[in-house]
Design an enzyme around this catalytic site. Structure first.
Site, PDB file in Angstrom:
ATOM      1  N   ASP A 134       0.786  -1.187  -0.254  1.00 37.27           N
ATOM      2  CA  ASP A 134       0.051  -0.040  -0.023  1.00 37.27           C
ATOM      3  C   ASP A 134       1.133   1.221  -0.003  1.00 37.27           C
ATOM      4  O   ASP A 134       2.045   1.126   0.031  1.00 37.27           O
ATOM      5  CB  ASP A 134      -1.022  -0.015   1.166  1.00 37.27           C
ATOM      6  CG  ASP A 134      -2.362   0.500   0.739  1.00 37.27           C
ATOM      7  OD1 ASP A 134      -2.580   1.659   0.349  1.00 37.27           O
ATOM      8  OD2 ASP A 134      -3.301  -0.178   1.243  1.00 37.27           O
TER       9      ASP A 134
ATOM     10  N   GLY B 102       4.190   1.329  -2.648  1.00 41.10           N
ATOM     11  CA  GLY B 102       4.039   1.366  -4.028  1.00 41.10           C
ATOM     12  C   GLY B 102       2.517   1.609  -4.485  1.00 41.10           C
ATOM     13  O   GLY B 102       1.605   2.020  -3.582  1.00 41.10           O
ATOM     14  N   ASP B 103       2.371   1.806  -5.683  1.00 40.27           N
ATOM     15  CA  ASP B 103       1.090   2.258  -6.315  1.00 40.27           C
ATOM     16  C   ASP B 103       0.502   0.809  -7.191  1.00 40.27           C
ATOM     17  O   ASP B 103       1.274   0.578  -8.193  1.00 40.27           O
ATOM     18  CB  ASP B 103       1.408   3.330  -7.398  1.00 40.27           C
ATOM     19  CG  ASP B 103       0.073   3.772  -8.266  1.00 40.27           C
ATOM     20  OD1 ASP B 103      -1.011   3.231  -8.036  1.00 40.27           O
ATOM     21  OD2 ASP B 103       0.277   4.811  -8.959  1.00 40.27           O
ATOM     22  N   PHE B 104      -0.594   0.626  -6.752  1.00 34.07           N
ATOM     23  CA  PHE B 104      -1.143  -0.559  -7.692  1.00 34.07           C
ATOM     24  C   PHE B 104      -1.437  -0.471  -8.948  1.00 34.07           C
ATOM     25  O   PHE B 104      -1.665  -1.418  -9.885  1.00 34.07           O
ATOM     26  CB  PHE B 104      -2.104  -1.336  -6.794  1.00 34.07           C
ATOM     27  CG  PHE B 104      -3.211  -0.587  -6.523  1.00 34.07           C
ATOM     28  CD1 PHE B 104      -3.830   0.338  -7.132  1.00 34.07           C
ATOM     29  CD2 PHE B 104      -3.654  -0.776  -5.120  1.00 34.07           C
ATOM     30  CE1 PHE B 104      -5.092   0.879  -6.815  1.00 34.07           C
ATOM     31  CE2 PHE B 104      -4.951  -0.141  -4.950  1.00 34.07           C
ATOM     32  CZ  PHE B 104      -5.600   0.759  -5.594  1.00 34.07           C
TER      33      PHE B 104
ATOM     34  N   HIS C   4     -13.933  -2.414  -6.664  1.00 38.80           N
ATOM     35  CA  HIS C   4     -15.296  -1.715  -6.643  1.00 38.80           C
ATOM     36  C   HIS C   4     -14.966  -0.296  -6.497  1.00 38.80           C
ATOM     37  O   HIS C   4     -16.135   0.518  -6.971  1.00 38.80           O
ATOM     38  CB  HIS C   4     -16.253  -2.201  -5.691  1.00 38.80           C
ATOM     39  CG  HIS C   4     -16.168  -1.754  -4.119  1.00 38.80           C
ATOM     40  ND1 HIS C   4     -16.748  -1.908  -3.043  1.00 38.80           N
ATOM     41  CD2 HIS C   4     -14.645  -1.157  -3.672  1.00 38.80           C
ATOM     42  CE1 HIS C   4     -16.248  -1.634  -1.981  1.00 38.80           C
ATOM     43  NE2 HIS C   4     -14.931  -1.123  -2.225  1.00 38.80           N
TER      44      HIS C   4
END
Length: 337
Positions: free
Chosen positions: A202, A226-228, A245
């Site tokens: 995250d 990090g950035d998913f 969602h």
């Protein structure tokens, strides 16, 4: 006007006042009234003194909550906390207080009040109200971000153990919890599966609040920042709980592609989300879907929606595992597997 028409009108007018119940629930949660009912019934005057509130108005709020069984009023006008309302306490084993404050926060409440614009404009109204997209607002507003992350943890905690127990995880390997917040689900997965290792993935400010550092998981976890949308840590299983969602289809495909690229051979992606049933029965996903519509840009999805989404990312559904919660585990593998 016919009798049926009168009944319909009365029903619809009553339903239109329904928003006042969550408003009352929020008010009670905000002043912490339930925390002062653990030792038995108390009068509105007694409660007002310890919560620094107005006794008459507090009584009016509690009177409405009593109609839904959150509290009960006795013949002397004192209120007690019921078993149904117990989780309103801050120190309840699975306290819902933070989740209530999140779900009724102005960042979600105000967009819901302008939901008609979603119908006429075809998009979320959040940016029009707050001047920036949902997650950008949270990133620059620490107080609201804290409400969101604490509330999400409170909303998720009661679900995590039943979800971890419902799915047959492998005996060994690495589980990556993508966008896993404070790590509540990963913690339960590691507890149930002592041969697994876990990675909580995250953003740095979220990871600062993680809860993985407990004796029973010692040496079996790590965190990764990090950035998913850009990458995901390598692993055998990638968890995505209540992540997809939040986003539009094209952004979801990007997240799934990053996870597929990071999967070990024979790996799996587990999308832990509600699967909207195709019937007219009440379901939390049908309600939450309108929150997503008004404040974010995502949506709740049906089984067919998930199949289409996963296929676009080079994946295919192998099975859907129901859990005792409102969420299911949508298991997927590489389409070529």
């Amino acid at each position: 006007m016919t009798t049926d028409s009168r009944s319909s009108a009365a029903f619809l007018v009553d339903e239109s006042l329904g928003y006042l119940f969550p408003a009352a629930l929020r008010a009670a949660a905000a002043v912490g009234v339930a925390d002062h009912l653990t030792d038995g019934p108390r009068s509105p005057a007694e409660l007002a003194e310890v919560t620094a509130t107005d006794a008459r108005n507090l009584s009016r709020v509690l009177r409405l909550l009593a109609t839904r069984g959150i509290v009960a009023e006795d013949a002397e006008g004192r209120f007690r906390l019921t078993a149904t309302g117990d989780a309103l306490r801050t120190d309840a084993p699975h306290s819902a207080r933070s989740a209530i404050l999140m779900n009724t926060d102005r960042s979600l409440w105000l967009p819901a009040a302008e939901m008609d614009r979603c119908l006429t404009e075809g998009t979320s109204v959040f940016e029009g109200i707050f001047g920036m997209p949902f997650f950008a607002h949270f990133a620059q507003d620490e107080a609201t971000a804290a409400v969101f992350h604490t509330g999400m943890a409170a909303m998720s905690d009661p679900e995590n153990e039943p979800i971890a127990a419902a799915y047959d995880f492998p005996a060994t390997g690495t589980v990556v919890d993508v966008g896993g917040g404070h790590g509540g689900l990963l913690l339960e997965v590691l507890r149930h599966n002592p041969g697994l290792r876990g990675v909580l993935y995250d953003q740095p400010h979220v990871l600062a609040g993680h809860r993985l550092d407990v004796e029973e998981t010692e040496g079996r976890w790590s965190v990764a920042e990090g950035d998913f949308f850009s990458a995901a840590p390598p692993g055998d299983i990638h968890l995505l709980k209540r992540i997809l969602h939040d986003w539009e289809d094209d952004r979801c495909v990007t997240i799934l592609e990053r996870c597929r690229e990071a999967m070990a051979p024979g790996g799996r992606i587990l999308v832990v989300d509600a699967v909207v049933p195709r019937d007219n029965a009440p379901h939390q996903a049908k309600t939450l879907d309108l929150l997503l519509m008004s404040a974010l840009v995502g949506r709740e999805r049906t089984e067919a929606d998930f199949a289409e989404l996963l296929a676009a990312a080079g994946l295919r559904i192998t099975r859907i595992v129901p859990t005792p919660t409102v969420l299911s585990v949508v298991e997927a593998v590489a389409a070529s597997a």
